[in-house]
Design a protein around this motif. Structure first.
Motif, PDB file in Angstrom:
ATOM      1  N   ASP A   3       0.845  -1.184   0.000  1.00 31.48           N
ATOM      2  CA  ASP A   3       0.000   0.000   0.000  1.00 31.48           C
ATOM      3  C   ASP A   3       0.887   1.243   0.000  1.00 31.48           C
ATOM      4  N   PHE A   4       0.470   2.242  -0.778  1.00 30.06           N
ATOM      5  CA  PHE A   4       1.177   3.511  -0.860  1.00 30.06           C
ATOM      6  C   PHE A   4       0.188   4.643  -0.621  1.00 30.06           C
ATOM      7  N   LEU A   5       0.638   5.633   0.138  1.00 28.02           N
ATOM      8  CA  LEU A   5      -0.159   6.822   0.410  1.00 28.02           C
ATOM      9  C   LEU A   5       0.226   7.892  -0.605  1.00 28.02           C
ATOM     10  N   LEU A   6      -0.765   8.433  -1.286  1.00 29.01           N
ATOM     11  CA  LEU A   6      -0.549   9.566  -2.180  1.00 29.01           C
ATOM     12  C   LEU A   6      -1.037  10.808  -1.452  1.00 29.01           C
ATOM     13  N   ILE A   7      -0.153  11.764  -1.259  1.00 29.74           N
ATOM     14  CA  ILE A   7      -0.479  12.998  -0.553  1.00 29.74           C
ATOM     15  C   ILE A   7      -0.493  14.117  -1.585  1.00 29.74           C
ATOM     16  N   TYR A   8      -1.638  14.788  -1.714  1.00 27.32           N
ATOM     17  CA  TYR A   8      -1.800  15.828  -2.719  1.00 27.32           C
ATOM     18  C   TYR A   8      -1.582  17.191  -2.085  1.00 27.32           C
ATOM     19  N   ARG A   9      -0.675  17.969  -2.674  1.00 31.82           N
ATOM     20  CA  ARG A   9      -0.388  19.312  -2.171  1.00 31.82           C
ATOM     21  C   ARG A   9      -0.601  20.328  -3.281  1.00 31.82           C
ATOM     22  N   ALA A  10      -1.147  21.479  -2.915  1.00 30.40           N
ATOM     23  CA  ALA A  10      -1.319  22.581  -3.860  1.00 30.40           C
ATOM     24  C   ALA A  10      -1.550  23.870  -3.081  1.00 30.40           C
TER      25      ALA A  10
END
Length: 113
Positions: A3-10
């Protein structure tokens, strides 16, 4: 599979200043991108968007509001995907709609110990 966590930043300012039509197009882009990952049976949790307000704890006694004004990028949301390697997880992230607003995706393997 891992499992991989995708962290979205903007930048919240860029995202918040969209017209209703732009928001509809962006939302459809997210739905299509996530559906593509789900169609490959690699979506563990689609995740959620996060509110811009936060509380930051530096230790048990210091609690402040955040995120801080000097930080341009904020964490906008997250998802959890399945992949065989960091390289595959990064490849799945390449179509993320966050890039269209100048954002980034951080890919982190989840340590399931």
């Amino acid at each position: 599979m891992k499992d991989f966590l995708l962290i979205y930043r903007a930048d919240y300012g860029v995202v918040a200043n969209a017209s209703p039509e732009e928001m509809q197009v962006r939302t459809q882009g997210w739905m299509d991108w996530i559906a593509g990952i789900a169609a490959q049976n690699k979506l563990t949790d689609r995740g959620n968007r996060l509110m811009p307000q936060a509380t930051v704890l530096k230790n048990e006694d210091i609690v402040t509001d955040g995120p801080f004004a000097e930080i341009k990028e904020s964490i906008m949301g997250y998802s959890i995907i399945k992949a065989t390697s960091m390289e595959e997880a990064a490849a799945l992230s390449k179509g993320c709609p966050i890039f269209k607003v100048g954002g980034t995706v951080e890919v982190r393997e989840i340590n399931a110990l």
